[in-house]
Scaffold this motif. Sequence first.
Motif, short mmCIF file in Angstrom:
data_model
loop_
_atom_site.label_atom_id
_atom_site.label_comp_id
_atom_site.label_asym_id
_atom_site.label_seq_id
_atom_site.Cartn_x
_atom_site.Cartn_y
_atom_site.Cartn_z
N LYS A 1 48.27 47.49 20.82
CA LYS A 1 47.08 47.24 21.34
C LYS A 1 46.90 46.62 22.57
CE LYS A 1 42.84 44.74 19.82
NZ LYS A 1 42.48 43.42 19.33
N GLY A 2 47.77 45.55 22.74
CA GLY A 2 47.99 44.89 24.15
C GLY A 2 46.72 43.96 24.15
N PRO A 3 46.70 43.18 25.46
CA PRO A 3 45.70 42.15 25.53
C PRO A 3 44.67 42.65 26.12
CG PRO A 3 47.59 42.07 27.26
CD PRO A 3 48.07 43.17 26.13
N THR A 4 43.39 41.93 26.08
CA THR A 4 42.31 42.42 26.55
C THR A 4 41.86 41.98 28.10
OG1 THR A 4 41.17 40.38 25.53
CG2 THR A 4 41.18 42.60 24.37
N LYS A 5 42.54 40.96 28.58
CA LYS A 5 42.37 40.65 30.04
C LYS A 5 42.97 41.58 30.83
CE LYS A 5 44.72 37.45 32.63
NZ LYS A 5 45.30 36.30 32.94
N THR A 6 42.30 42.14 31.89
CA THR A 6 42.76 42.95 32.84
C THR A 6 42.97 42.40 34.14
OG1 THR A 6 40.30 43.72 33.38
CG2 THR A 6 41.80 45.00 31.65
N VAL A 7 43.84 42.86 34.79
CA VAL A 7 43.92 42.27 36.38
C VAL A 7 43.90 43.59 37.19
CG1 VAL A 7 45.25 40.18 35.78
CG2 VAL A 7 46.50 42.31 36.24
N ASP A 8 43.45 43.56 38.57
CA ASP A 8 43.46 44.36 39.51
C ASP A 8 44.71 44.21 40.23
OD1 ASP A 8 40.97 45.65 38.41
OD2 ASP A 8 40.06 44.09 40.04
N VAL A 9 45.71 45.37 40.48
CA VAL A 9 46.91 45.31 41.31
C VAL A 9 46.58 45.93 42.69
CG1 VAL A 9 49.31 45.97 41.42
CG2 VAL A 9 48.15 45.16 39.20
N TYR A 10 46.79 45.37 43.67
CA TYR A 10 46.61 45.90 45.02
C TYR A 10 47.98 46.08 45.81
CZ TYR A 10 41.80 44.61 44.15
OH TYR A 10 40.54 44.43 43.67
N CYS A 11 47.99 46.86 46.75
CA CYS A 11 49.23 46.93 47.68
C CYS A 11 49.25 45.98 48.77
CB CYS A 11 49.13 48.16 48.40
SG CYS A 11 50.38 48.51 49.77
N ALA A 12 50.28 45.34 49.00
CA ALA A 12 50.38 44.25 49.88
C ALA A 12 50.32 44.46 51.18
CB ALA A 12 51.80 43.34 49.58
N LYS A 13 50.45 45.70 51.40
CA LYS A 13 50.60 46.13 52.97
C LYS A 13 49.21 46.68 53.39
CE LYS A 13 52.97 49.32 56.03
NZ LYS A 13 54.14 50.37 55.90
N CYS A 14 48.62 47.60 52.51
CA CYS A 14 47.24 47.92 53.20
C CYS A 14 46.14 47.55 52.46
CB CYS A 14 47.24 49.76 53.09
SG CYS A 14 47.44 50.23 51.57
N LYS A 15 46.44 46.80 51.38
CA LYS A 15 45.29 46.16 50.48
C LYS A 15 44.52 46.98 49.61
CE LYS A 15 45.82 42.04 52.68
NZ LYS A 15 47.27 41.97 52.96
N SER A 16 44.91 48.27 49.23
CA SER A 16 44.24 49.04 48.59
C SER A 16 44.64 49.04 47.02
CB SER A 16 44.66 50.74 49.10
OG SER A 16 45.81 50.92 48.82
#
Length: 82
Positions: free
Chosen positions: A7-22
Motif C-alpha cells: 500500500k505504501g505511505p500516503t505522504k508524497t514528495v516531489d523529486v527534482y533534478c539538481a542541475k536544471c531544477k525540472s
Amino acid sequence: MAKPNKKGPTKTVDVYCAKCKSQLFKYRKGGKGALVKCFKERISVDFTNVSCTCPKCETLFARETLIRGTPALKLIGGKVYC
C-alpha cells in the motif's frame, strides 16, 4: 528479506533534478530519512521519458536495480533533491 509495503505511505514528495531544477517524479515516501532509493511501485506520477534520465538536461540521476526482489531506482548522491 521482507518486501516493501504494498500500500505504501500516503505522504508524497516531489523529486527534482539538481542541475536544471525540472521535476522528475512524485514519490510516496515513508520515514524521515534521506531519499536514497525509490521503489518503482511507489512512483505515483513520472515525468521522465527515459528511465533514470532527466528529460530536460539528460543527466543520469539513478541506476535501475533490484532491492529485496523489487524493482527500484538507486539514486546517485547530489543529482536530485526533494
